[in-house]
Design an enzyme around this catalytic site. Structure first.
Site, PDB file in Angstrom:
ATOM      1  N   HIS A 165       5.140  -3.818 -12.695  1.00  0.00           N
ATOM      2  CA  HIS A 165       6.443  -3.518 -13.471  1.00  0.00           C
ATOM      3  C   HIS A 165       7.159  -4.990 -13.720  1.00  0.00           C
ATOM      4  O   HIS A 165       6.825  -5.779 -12.868  1.00  0.00           O
ATOM      5  CB  HIS A 165       7.313  -2.666 -12.607  1.00  0.00           C
ATOM      6  CG  HIS A 165       9.024  -2.571 -12.874  1.00  0.00           C
ATOM      7  ND1 HIS A 165       9.227  -2.402 -14.382  1.00  0.00           N
ATOM      8  CD2 HIS A 165      10.148  -2.948 -12.542  1.00  0.00           C
ATOM      9  CE1 HIS A 165      10.571  -2.307 -14.603  1.00  0.00           C
ATOM     10  NE2 HIS A 165      11.171  -2.578 -13.232  1.00  0.00           N
ATOM     11  N   SER A 208       2.210   1.046   6.524  1.00  0.00           N
ATOM     12  CA  SER A 208       0.984   1.456   5.615  1.00  0.00           C
ATOM     13  C   SER A 208      -0.453   1.058   6.124  1.00  0.00           C
ATOM     14  O   SER A 208      -1.432   1.450   5.778  1.00  0.00           O
ATOM     15  CB  SER A 208       1.090   0.844   4.295  1.00  0.00           C
ATOM     16  OG  SER A 208       2.394   0.884   3.860  1.00  0.00           O
ATOM     17  N   TYR A 237       0.901  -1.267   0.022  1.00  0.00           N
ATOM     18  CA  TYR A 237      -0.075   0.064   0.012  1.00  0.00           C
ATOM     19  C   TYR A 237       0.794   1.162  -0.079  1.00  0.00           C
ATOM     20  O   TYR A 237       0.752   2.119   0.740  1.00  0.00           O
ATOM     21  CB  TYR A 237      -1.055  -0.056   1.454  1.00  0.00           C
ATOM     22  CG  TYR A 237      -2.038   0.950   1.094  1.00  0.00           C
ATOM     23  CD1 TYR A 237      -3.332   0.663   0.319  1.00  0.00           C
ATOM     24  CD2 TYR A 237      -1.925   2.134   2.039  1.00  0.00           C
ATOM     25  CE1 TYR A 237      -4.177   1.419   0.339  1.00  0.00           C
ATOM     26  CE2 TYR A 237      -3.250   2.925   1.855  1.00  0.00           C
ATOM     27  CZ  TYR A 237      -4.030   2.925   1.076  1.00  0.00           C
ATOM     28  OH  TYR A 237      -5.254   3.694   1.161  1.00  0.00           O
ATOM     29  N   GLY A 238       1.899   1.384  -1.150  1.00  0.00           N
ATOM     30  CA  GLY A 238       2.640   2.343  -1.028  1.00  0.00           C
ATOM     31  C   GLY A 238       2.154   3.273  -2.156  1.00  0.00           C
ATOM     32  O   GLY A 238       0.995   3.273  -2.351  1.00  0.00           O
ATOM     33  N   ILE A 292      11.870  -7.425  -3.088  1.00  0.00           N
ATOM     34  CA  ILE A 292      11.495  -8.281  -2.164  1.00  0.00           C
ATOM     35  C   ILE A 292      10.239  -9.029  -2.696  1.00  0.00           C
ATOM     36  O   ILE A 292       9.720  -9.783  -2.030  1.00  0.00           O
ATOM     37  CB  ILE A 292      11.138  -7.472  -0.904  1.00  0.00           C
ATOM     38  CG1 ILE A 292      10.067  -6.437  -0.897  1.00  0.00           C
ATOM     39  CG2 ILE A 292      12.115  -6.960  -0.108  1.00  0.00           C
ATOM     40  CD1 ILE A 292       9.220  -5.949   0.366  1.00  0.00           C
ATOM     41  N   GLU A 330      19.214  28.917 -13.140  1.00  0.00           N
ATOM     42  CA  GLU A 330      19.702  28.330 -14.526  1.00  0.00           C
ATOM     43  C   GLU A 330      19.684  26.809 -14.935  1.00  0.00           C
ATOM     44  O   GLU A 330      19.301  26.455 -15.935  1.00  0.00           O
ATOM     45  CB  GLU A 330      20.949  28.978 -14.929  1.00  0.00           C
ATOM     46  CG  GLU A 330      21.296  30.487 -15.047  1.00  0.00           C
ATOM     47  CD  GLU A 330      19.999  30.925 -16.239  1.00  0.00           C
ATOM     48  OE1 GLU A 330      19.872  30.144 -17.179  1.00  0.00           O
ATOM     49  OE2 GLU A 330      19.784  31.922 -15.940  1.00  0.00           O
ATOM     50  N   SER A 367       3.125  -3.290   9.750  1.00  0.00           N
ATOM     51  CA  SER A 367       3.381  -2.354   8.585  1.00  0.00           C
ATOM     52  C   SER A 367       3.024  -0.941   8.749  1.00  0.00           C
ATOM     53  O   SER A 367       1.897  -0.753   9.292  1.00  0.00           O
ATOM     54  CB  SER A 367       2.778  -2.908   7.186  1.00  0.00           C
ATOM     55  OG  SER A 367       2.717  -1.943   6.228  1.00  0.00           O
ATOM     56  N   GLU A 409      14.480   5.480 -16.806  1.00  0.00           N
ATOM     57  CA  GLU A 409      14.968   6.028 -15.852  1.00  0.00           C
ATOM     58  C   GLU A 409      16.431   6.231 -15.262  1.00  0.00           C
ATOM     59  O   GLU A 409      16.682   7.174 -14.737  1.00  0.00           O
ATOM     60  CB  GLU A 409      14.009   5.291 -14.642  1.00  0.00           C
ATOM     61  CG  GLU A 409      14.525   3.897 -14.092  1.00  0.00           C
ATOM     62  CD  GLU A 409      13.496   3.080 -13.503  1.00  0.00           C
ATOM     63  OE1 GLU A 409      12.225   3.545 -13.436  1.00  0.00           O
ATOM     64  OE2 GLU A 409      13.916   2.079 -12.812  1.00  0.00           O
ATOM     65  N   GLY A 452       2.177   7.038  -8.327  1.00  0.00           N
ATOM     66  CA  GLY A 452       1.100   6.625  -7.977  1.00  0.00           C
ATOM     67  C   GLY A 452       0.158   7.705  -7.194  1.00  0.00           C
ATOM     68  O   GLY A 452      -1.099   7.377  -7.595  1.00  0.00           O
TER      69      GLY A 452
END
Ligand code: NDP
Ligand code: MG
Ligand code: MG
Length: 332
Positions: free
Chosen positions: A108, A53, A25-26, A85, A227, A51, A195, A134
């Protein structure tokens, strides 16, 4: 031409007829879980006891269980824990609870592409990867819009995996913006390359080198910050709206001339040769293996780089200046 899909191409009732577990739940997890729920989908969130979250998901009114229970209850399991993980979470909590005909979803493709996770042959393996962070995915959904996504099927055990993936994408608002069909291989390799070489790594290194060059030549850091970093957003916004052409239409002819003659002296044939090496190391798994080893070792180098950059004059200057800018904003 890439295959594109919109609202009318996707049938929301498919995902509404399934039981979805969002594991994690990130950044992405909260967006998927909340938007699927708001699209009338039966969602539960899988998180470990203790957790950070957990409270957030519960406060948002979602049902939270441990990852194994969530996977056992559901027939569509979306894995949105950090990539390094995922294989451990899969082995411990998901694999023992997969039934024939279930679907395993990813945001992903890294773990499938490099073989860290090998699902059984009787489950669908799909990807719905929003092309945006997200928090933006969720905000756009709430505003009745969507962030584009790319969708892929690695394994079509049921013969209906693609329609299921499109339906899921509709549930998080992506078909409002447009969904492009890809493969796990293409998504993983291009995402990592983009990325590293351009969006994050390339841009950060370019900004830092430009800033350092000006400061080392005796110019004020505040001026160098404007700049080399602040104005970048204005330039990128123009590129986003209308490509290089719109950027060049808006800047001065002097800036445009400098663009043509100096750009290729900065990003040279050597840079491109190095980009090709970076891509080769992504394709052969060197990057993924190195990153997962670093993560499992407790992130020693990652933390070293992070600290060094947070103390860089570019960052300390920016912190001071941005405070000033928000004060200017408030007064306006
Ligand atoms: P985050 O780091 O934001 O969130 C990770 C979540 O997983 C947290 O809720 C965390 O809980 C939880 N978690 C950590 N360990 C476990 C565990 N062992 N079991 C269950 N839950 C656990 O991840 P992201 O949203 O950034 O990334 C998720 C996936 O989405 C990745 O595959 C990533 O590549 C992909 N993706 C991410 C994008 C983004 O915008 N960030 C964009 C597109 C794709 P806790 O709060 O306790 O730490
Ligand atoms: Mg990525
Ligand atoms: Mg200027």
């Amino acid at each position: 031409m890439a295959e594109l899909f919109y609202e009318d191409d996707a049938d929301l009732s498919i995902i509404q007829g399934r039981k979805v577990a969002v594991i994690g739940y990130g950044s992405q997890g909260h967006a998927h879980a909340l938007s699927l729920r708001d699209s009338g989908v039966d969602v539960r969130v899988g998180l470990l006891e203790g957790s950070k979250s957990r409270a957030k998901a519960e406060e948002a009114g979602l049902r939270v269980t441990d990852p194994s229970t969530a996977a056992a209850e559901a027939d569509v399991i979306m894995i949105l824990v950090p990539d390094p993980i995922q294989a451990d979470v899969y082995t411990e909590s998901i694999a023992p609870n997969l039934k024939a005909g279930d679907a395993l979803f990813f945001g992903h493709g890294l773990n499938i592409r490099f073989g860290f996770i090998t699902p059984p042959a009787d489950v669908d393996v799909c990807m719905v990867a929003p092309k945006g962070p997200g928090h933006l995915v969720r905000r756009q959904y709430e505003e009745g819009r969507g962030v584009p996504a790319i969708v892929a099927v690695e394994q079509d055990a049921t013969g209906k995996a693609f329609d299921l993936a499109l339906s899921y994408a509709k549930g998080i608002g992506a078909t409002k913006a447009g969904v492009i069909k890809t493969t796990f291989t293409e998504e993983t390799e291009t995402d990592l390359f983009g990325e590293q070489a351009v969006l994050c790594g390339g841009t950060a290194a370019l900004v830092k080198a430009g800033f350092e060059t000006l400061v080392e030549a005796g110019y004020q850091p505040e001026i160098a910050y404007f700049e080399c970093l602040h104005e970048l957003k204005l330039i990128v916004d123009l590129m986003y709206e209308g490509g290089l052409e719109k950027m060049r239409w808006s800047i001065s002819e002097t800036a445009e001339w400098g663009d043509y003659v100096t750009g290729p002296r900065i990003i040279t044939a050597d840079t491109k040769a190095e980009m090709k090496k970076v891509l080769a190391e992504i394709q052969d798994g060197t990057f993924a293996n190195t990153w997962i080893a670093e993560y499992k070792a407790g992130l020693p180098k990652y933390n070293e780089y992070k600290t060094a950059d947070s103390e860089h004059l570019l960052e300390t200057t920016g912190k001071k200046l941005r405070k000033l800018m928000s004060w200017v904003d408030e007064e306006a």
